[in-house]
Design a protein around this motif. Structure first.
Motif, PDB file in Angstrom:
ATOM      1  N   PHE A   1       7.609  16.178   0.788  1.00 38.69           N
ATOM      2  CA  PHE A   1       6.264  16.733   0.579  1.00 38.69           C
ATOM      3  C   PHE A   1       5.334  15.686  -0.025  1.00 38.69           C
ATOM      4  CE2 PHE A   1       3.303  18.587  -2.507  1.00 38.69           C
ATOM      5  CZ  PHE A   1       2.515  19.384  -1.666  1.00 38.69           C
ATOM      6  N   ALA A   2       5.825  14.975  -1.047  1.00 34.95           N
ATOM      7  CA  ALA A   2       4.994  13.976  -1.724  1.00 34.95           C
ATOM      8  C   ALA A   2       4.605  12.840  -0.787  1.00 34.95           C
ATOM      9  CB  ALA A   2       5.728  13.425  -2.944  1.00 34.95           C
TER      10      ALA A   2
ATOM     11  N   LEU B   1      14.879   9.259   0.109  1.00 34.18           N
ATOM     12  CA  LEU B   1      14.095   8.279   0.869  1.00 34.18           C
ATOM     13  C   LEU B   1      14.855   7.812   2.102  1.00 34.18           C
ATOM     14  CD1 LEU B   1      12.691   6.126  -2.085  1.00 34.18           C
ATOM     15  CD2 LEU B   1      11.419   7.755  -0.666  1.00 34.18           C
ATOM     16  N   LYS B   2      16.153   7.634   1.957  1.00 35.52           N
ATOM     17  CA  LYS B   2      16.980   7.274   3.111  1.00 35.52           C
ATOM     18  C   LYS B   2      16.891   8.358   4.181  1.00 35.52           C
ATOM     19  CE  LYS B   2      20.911   4.788   1.127  1.00 35.52           C
ATOM     20  NZ  LYS B   2      22.361   4.937   0.974  1.00 35.52           N
ATOM     21  N   ARG B   3      17.026   9.587   3.736  1.00 33.67           N
ATOM     22  CA  ARG B   3      17.001  10.718   4.672  1.00 33.67           C
ATOM     23  C   ARG B   3      15.649  10.823   5.364  1.00 33.67           C
ATOM     24  NH1 ARG B   3      18.678  16.881   2.862  1.00 33.67           N
ATOM     25  NH2 ARG B   3      18.121  17.951   4.807  1.00 33.67           N
ATOM     26  N   PHE B   4      14.561  10.591   4.600  1.00 36.44           N
ATOM     27  CA  PHE B   4      13.227  10.640   5.202  1.00 36.44           C
ATOM     28  C   PHE B   4      13.070   9.550   6.261  1.00 36.44           C
ATOM     29  CE2 PHE B   4       8.711   9.763   5.506  1.00 36.44           C
ATOM     30  CZ  PHE B   4       8.164  11.039   5.554  1.00 36.44           C
ATOM     31  N   ALA B   5      13.712   8.407   6.027  1.00 35.65           N
ATOM     32  CA  ALA B   5      13.630   7.293   6.980  1.00 35.65           C
ATOM     33  C   ALA B   5      14.505   7.516   8.208  1.00 35.65           C
ATOM     34  CB  ALA B   5      14.026   5.999   6.297  1.00 35.65           C
ATOM     35  N   GLY B   6      15.302   8.606   8.206  1.00 37.83           N
ATOM     36  CA  GLY B   6      16.113   8.938   9.366  1.00 37.83           C
ATOM     37  C   GLY B   6      17.546   8.484   9.285  1.00 37.83           C
ATOM     38  N   GLU B   7      17.967   8.016   8.097  1.00 32.64           N
ATOM     39  CA  GLU B   7      19.354   7.578   7.943  1.00 32.64           C
ATOM     40  C   GLU B   7      20.240   8.763   7.575  1.00 32.64           C
ATOM     41  OE1 GLU B   7      19.858   4.242   5.361  1.00 32.64           O
ATOM     42  OE2 GLU B   7      18.027   3.246   6.073  1.00 32.64           O
ATOM     43  N   PRO B   8      21.466   8.801   8.092  1.00 33.65           N
ATOM     44  CA  PRO B   8      22.383   9.902   7.753  1.00 33.65           C
ATOM     45  C   PRO B   8      22.844   9.807   6.301  1.00 33.65           C
ATOM     46  CG  PRO B   8      23.510   8.250   9.082  1.00 33.65           C
ATOM     47  CD  PRO B   8      22.062   7.855   9.042  1.00 33.65           C
ATOM     48  N   VAL B   9      22.798  10.931   5.579  1.00 34.13           N
ATOM     49  CA  VAL B   9      23.253  10.961   4.195  1.00 34.13           C
ATOM     50  C   VAL B   9      24.050  12.235   3.946  1.00 34.13           C
ATOM     51  CG1 VAL B   9      21.344   9.576   3.291  1.00 34.13           C
ATOM     52  CG2 VAL B   9      21.115  12.053   3.413  1.00 34.13           C
ATOM     53  N   ASN B  10      24.942  12.176   2.983  1.00 32.62           N
ATOM     54  CA  ASN B  10      25.697  13.356   2.550  1.00 32.62           C
ATOM     55  C   ASN B  10      25.255  13.738   1.148  1.00 32.62           C
ATOM     56  OD1 ASN B  10      27.381  13.444   4.891  1.00 32.62           O
ATOM     57  ND2 ASN B  10      28.569  11.733   4.046  1.00 32.62           N
ATOM     58  N   GLY B  11      25.169  15.025   0.891  1.00 31.07           N
ATOM     59  CA  GLY B  11      24.751  15.464  -0.425  1.00 31.07           C
ATOM     60  C   GLY B  11      24.975  16.943  -0.614  1.00 31.07           C
ATOM     61  N   ASP B  12      24.542  17.454  -1.780  1.00 31.01           N
ATOM     62  CA  ASP B  12      24.697  18.866  -2.082  1.00 31.01           C
ATOM     63  C   ASP B  12      23.338  19.564  -2.050  1.00 31.01           C
ATOM     64  OD1 ASP B  12      23.428  18.002  -4.401  1.00 31.01           O
ATOM     65  OD2 ASP B  12      25.278  17.996  -5.592  1.00 31.01           O
ATOM     66  N   TRP B  13      23.261  20.799  -2.540  1.00 28.84           N
ATOM     67  CA  TRP B  13      22.025  21.571  -2.477  1.00 28.84           C
ATOM     68  C   TRP B  13      20.923  20.940  -3.334  1.00 28.84           C
ATOM     69  CZ3 TRP B  13      19.682  23.667  -6.746  1.00 28.84           C
ATOM     70  CH2 TRP B  13      20.443  23.756  -7.914  1.00 28.84           C
ATOM     71  N   LYS B  14      21.330  20.271  -4.405  1.00 27.01           N
ATOM     72  CA  LYS B  14      20.330  19.597  -5.241  1.00 27.01           C
ATOM     73  C   LYS B  14      19.679  18.442  -4.482  1.00 27.01           C
ATOM     74  CE  LYS B  14      22.439  20.703  -9.707  1.00 27.01           C
ATOM     75  NZ  LYS B  14      23.059  20.139 -10.948  1.00 27.01           N
ATOM     76  N   ASP B  15      20.494  17.755  -3.677  1.00 28.55           N
ATOM     77  CA  ASP B  15      19.949  16.671  -2.862  1.00 28.55           C
ATOM     78  C   ASP B  15      18.998  17.219  -1.800  1.00 28.55           C
ATOM     79  OD1 ASP B  15      21.455  14.716  -4.223  1.00 28.55           O
ATOM     80  OD2 ASP B  15      23.203  15.158  -2.990  1.00 28.55           O
ATOM     81  N   ASP B  16      19.340  18.396  -1.261  1.00 28.81           N
ATOM     82  CA  ASP B  16      18.447  19.027  -0.275  1.00 28.81           C
ATOM     83  C   ASP B  16      17.104  19.382  -0.908  1.00 28.81           C
ATOM     84  OD1 ASP B  16      20.335  18.858   1.722  1.00 28.81           O
ATOM     85  OD2 ASP B  16      21.133  20.884   1.385  1.00 28.81           O
TER      86      ASP B  16
ATOM     87  N   GLU C   1       0.825  -1.199   0.000  1.00 32.22           N
ATOM     88  CA  GLU C   1       0.000   0.000   0.000  1.00 32.22           C
ATOM     89  C   GLU C   1       0.863   1.255   0.000  1.00 32.22           C
ATOM     90  OE1 GLU C   1      -2.635  -0.357   3.292  1.00 32.22           O
ATOM     91  OE2 GLU C   1      -4.080  -1.581   2.181  1.00 32.22           O
ATOM     92  N   LEU C   2       2.005   1.196   0.709  1.00 29.14           N
ATOM     93  CA  LEU C   2       2.896   2.352   0.748  1.00 29.14           C
ATOM     94  C   LEU C   2       3.431   2.660  -0.641  1.00 29.14           C
ATOM     95  CD1 LEU C   2       4.414   4.483   2.322  1.00 29.14           C
ATOM     96  CD2 LEU C   2       6.112   2.780   2.947  1.00 29.14           C
ATOM     97  N   VAL C   3       3.852   1.625  -1.377  1.00 26.84           N
ATOM     98  CA  VAL C   3       4.309   1.829  -2.749  1.00 26.84           C
ATOM     99  C   VAL C   3       3.188   2.430  -3.594  1.00 26.84           C
ATOM    100  CG1 VAL C   3       5.091   0.702  -4.859  1.00 26.84           C
ATOM    101  CG2 VAL C   3       6.027  -0.019  -2.668  1.00 26.84           C
ATOM    102  N   ALA C   4       2.013   1.789  -3.547  1.00 28.79           N
ATOM    103  CA  ALA C   4       0.895   2.219  -4.387  1.00 28.79           C
ATOM    104  C   ALA C   4       0.460   3.643  -4.060  1.00 28.79           C
ATOM    105  CB  ALA C   4      -0.280   1.255  -4.216  1.00 28.79           C
ATOM    106  N   ASN C   5       0.349   3.955  -2.784  1.00 30.77           N
ATOM    107  CA  ASN C   5      -0.142   5.272  -2.385  1.00 30.77           C
ATOM    108  C   ASN C   5       0.833   6.382  -2.756  1.00 30.77           C
ATOM    109  OD1 ASN C   5      -2.265   3.882  -1.295  1.00 30.77           O
ATOM    110  ND2 ASN C   5      -1.634   4.112   0.825  1.00 30.77           N
ATOM    111  N   THR C   6       2.122   6.142  -2.533  1.00 28.60           N
ATOM    112  CA  THR C   6       3.109   7.161  -2.872  1.00 28.60           C
ATOM    113  C   THR C   6       3.151   7.403  -4.371  1.00 28.60           C
ATOM    114  OG1 THR C   6       4.412   6.433  -0.970  1.00 28.60           O
ATOM    115  CG2 THR C   6       5.514   7.830  -2.578  1.00 28.60           C
ATOM    116  N   VAL C   7       3.089   6.328  -5.146  1.00 27.45           N
ATOM    117  CA  VAL C   7       3.085   6.470  -6.598  1.00 27.45           C
ATOM    118  C   VAL C   7       1.863   7.252  -7.063  1.00 27.45           C
ATOM    119  CG1 VAL C   7       2.868   5.211  -8.765  1.00 27.45           C
ATOM    120  CG2 VAL C   7       4.485   4.436  -7.044  1.00 27.45           C
ATOM    121  N   LYS C   8       0.695   6.966  -6.475  1.00 29.69           N
ATOM    122  CA  LYS C   8      -0.527   7.654  -6.886  1.00 29.69           C
ATOM    123  C   LYS C   8      -0.437   9.154  -6.628  1.00 29.69           C
ATOM    124  CE  LYS C   8      -4.583   5.800  -6.081  1.00 29.69           C
ATOM    125  NZ  LYS C   8      -5.161   5.634  -7.430  1.00 29.69           N
ATOM    126  N   VAL C   9       0.264   9.552  -5.560  1.00 30.26           N
ATOM    127  CA  VAL C   9       0.449  10.979  -5.300  1.00 30.26           C
ATOM    128  C   VAL C   9       1.288  11.605  -6.409  1.00 30.26           C
ATOM    129  CG1 VAL C   9       1.540  12.645  -3.762  1.00 30.26           C
ATOM    130  CG2 VAL C   9       0.115  10.837  -2.826  1.00 30.26           C
TER     131      VAL C   9
END
Length: 495
Positions: free
Chosen positions: A72-73, A49-64, A12-20
């Motif tokens: 949001f989605a 998705l990793k960051r939303f799940a609470g995992e530490p990630v490194n990235g640039d402004w585009k990743d932000d 359901e999580l896959v389906a619902n997120t895709v539908k959004v």
């Protein structure tokens, strides 16, 4: 040929997120950006998705920025479908689920919005791991026997898994032949498990001792599909080995006791159709498996020698209705499914029942009343060439393990490139051009079995003659005529 069993919450999580993403024009406009390469070398969507799940990630402004869009989605998806945001975060800690979302959403970014949708690479690869088998089944789509001289080596098999990982494949289903007879099976399976794939195996069950069942579980395989084509006399005759039935039944019990998600797979023909109701009771009450799946008979390779045992369209229709009635029976603990894509049409004809899908066994739409048609059109019945493909023991890539058309070879071709450029796959994705099936109102939720179309007519855009809506084509086959279908004109020609 095993499929996938995502649990209800994850599906359901896959389906619902895709539908959004599909329903929000602003989100769709940013989707290609989100699916680009991250500053840390990963897919931006996966990083977000990793960051939303609470995992530490490194990235640039585009990743932000990508994280803000994705966050949001997901939150809108949680709000729209009543799923707590906390459950979203917990679900996205699962590597398989994250890969599933990336695979599907990147497909939307590349192919656009489709009915039904094509993923960016095969969501599932059914891998005929070896040509060898210890049985000699009458309907074998592989025409299995001994080990082939050109099978992928152990190291080539591992490199193949690396290729799957890079391409974005989510699930691998080991099949055969009999995959358990290959000496390096567990070495390769464990390697795939460490890479984070959802793993399943299809087996004839005769080798499933208690120790073997435990070893399968320890290797990281989550789902086992075991072939059982009737009761003792019929099964042993069908499989070409006296005593196969008893050994297979013990194998099912051993897998259940080991805690594996266990499914009994039955290829239904005229020979065993009368026993299906009794088989369902036997699987549920005696073998105690969680699932039973009725396989379409496909006239390919060894199966071509028993085409006269294929079901009539009316018999197949009656079978699907029985299976779905069991699926919907709250007193039945057995999850009863079918590989016939017409099963989705049957579900819709039951009004508010959940959508059911070919190759992907779950109750995705349970509790989504009024929305099952749209979800069904997104998933789209037959997934061959859109959601999954087959891989032969020698590395040949096929649209489906039941469609012996070589579209590439994993030893020299990139899977993602084959998936995007194959003329055969392009034809299989053009539902409106299918003969018979393309004119049906259910073409987006069903589309007919492309393997049966190819098996009977030699064309992937031909009709599936096993459906009551294609009865005229079945009747012409019964007349004994050789038929050729020039798809571009949608007419029958006898030759």
């Amino acid at each position: 040929m095993p499929g996938i069993n995502l649990n209800t919450r994850d599906a359901e999580l896959v389906a619902n997120t895709v539908k959004v993403w599909l329903g929000n024009p602003v989100s769709r406009g940013f989707l290609k950006f989100v699916c680009g390469n991250s500053g840390n070398g990963e897919n931006r969507l996966n990083t977000a998705l990793k960051r939303f799940a609470g995992e530490p990630v490194n990235g640039d402004w585009k990743d932000d920025l990508a994280y803000k869009i994705v966050s949001f989605a997901i939150k809108k998806g949680a709000e729209s479908f009543g799923v707590p945001e906390r459950d979203m975060k917990i679900g996205l800690k699962d590597l398989v689920l994250r890969r599933a979302l990336v695979n599907v959403l990147e497909g939307v970014a590349y192919y656009g919005i489709q009915r039904p949708q094509t993923t960016i690479s095969p969501f599932l690869v059914v891998w005929n791991f070896t040509h060898a088998c210890n049985l000699s089944c009458r309907h074998c789509y592989q025409d299995a026997g001994g080990f082939a001289s050109d099978e992928l080596t152990t190291e080539e098999a591992k490199r193949t898994i690396d290729e799957f990982h890079e391409s974005g494949v989510v699930a691998i289903a080991f099949s055969g032949g009999e995959p358990l007879v290959r000496p390096d099976f567990f070495e390769v399976a464990e390697y795939a498990a460490r890479k984070g794939f959802y793993l399943s195996v299809a087996t004839n069950g005769t080798l499933l001792t208690k120790r073997m069942a435990e070893r399968i579980k320890d290797s990281g395989i989550e789902y086992v599909e075991i072939s059982l084509d009737g009761f003792e006399k019929e099964h042993d005759e069908f499989r070409g080995f006296r005593g196969a039935w008893r050994r297979t039944c013990n194998g099912v019990r051993n897998c259940v006791e080991a805690g594996l998600d266990t499914c009994v797979a039955t290829t239904v023909t005229k020979r065993n159709l009368k026993d299906i109701k009794r088989m369902a009771e036997f699987v549920e009450k005696d073998l105690k498996a969680k699932r039973m799946i009725a396989f379409n008979f496909i006239p390919v390779r060894r199966g071509k020698n028993m085409m006269e045992h294929d079901l009539e369209p009316g018999e197949r229709e009656e079978l699907q209705r029985f299976l779905y009635s069991k699926f919907m029976d709250s007193s039945c603990r057995l999850n009863v499914l079918s590989t016939a894509p017409q099963y989705a049409r049957i579900a819709l004809e039951f009004a508010e029942g959940p959508t059911v899908t070919t190759h992907f066994t779950n109750r995705v739409a349970m509790g989504m009343k009024g929305k099952t048609r749209k979800l069904g059109e997104f998933i789209g019945g037959c997934g061959a060439g859109r959601l999954y493909c087959g891989l032969e023991p020698n590395g040949d890539i096929q649209p489906c393990v039941f469609i012996p058309i070589k579209i590439g070879n994993i030893r020299k071709d990139r899977l993602k490139n084959v998936w995007a450029t194959s003329p055969t796959l392009k034809k299989m994705r053009e539902r409106e051009k299918f003969v018979g099936c393309g004119e049906c109102e259910y073409r987006f939720v069903c589309g007919g079995c492309r393997a049966r179309a190819y098996g009977y007519f030699g064309d992937v855009q031909a009709p599936d003659p096993g459906c009551i809506n294609n009865l005229k084509y079945w009747d012409m086959l019964k007349m004994g005529a050789d038929l050729k279908i020039p798809v571009e004109r949608k007419k029958f020609f006898l030759f």
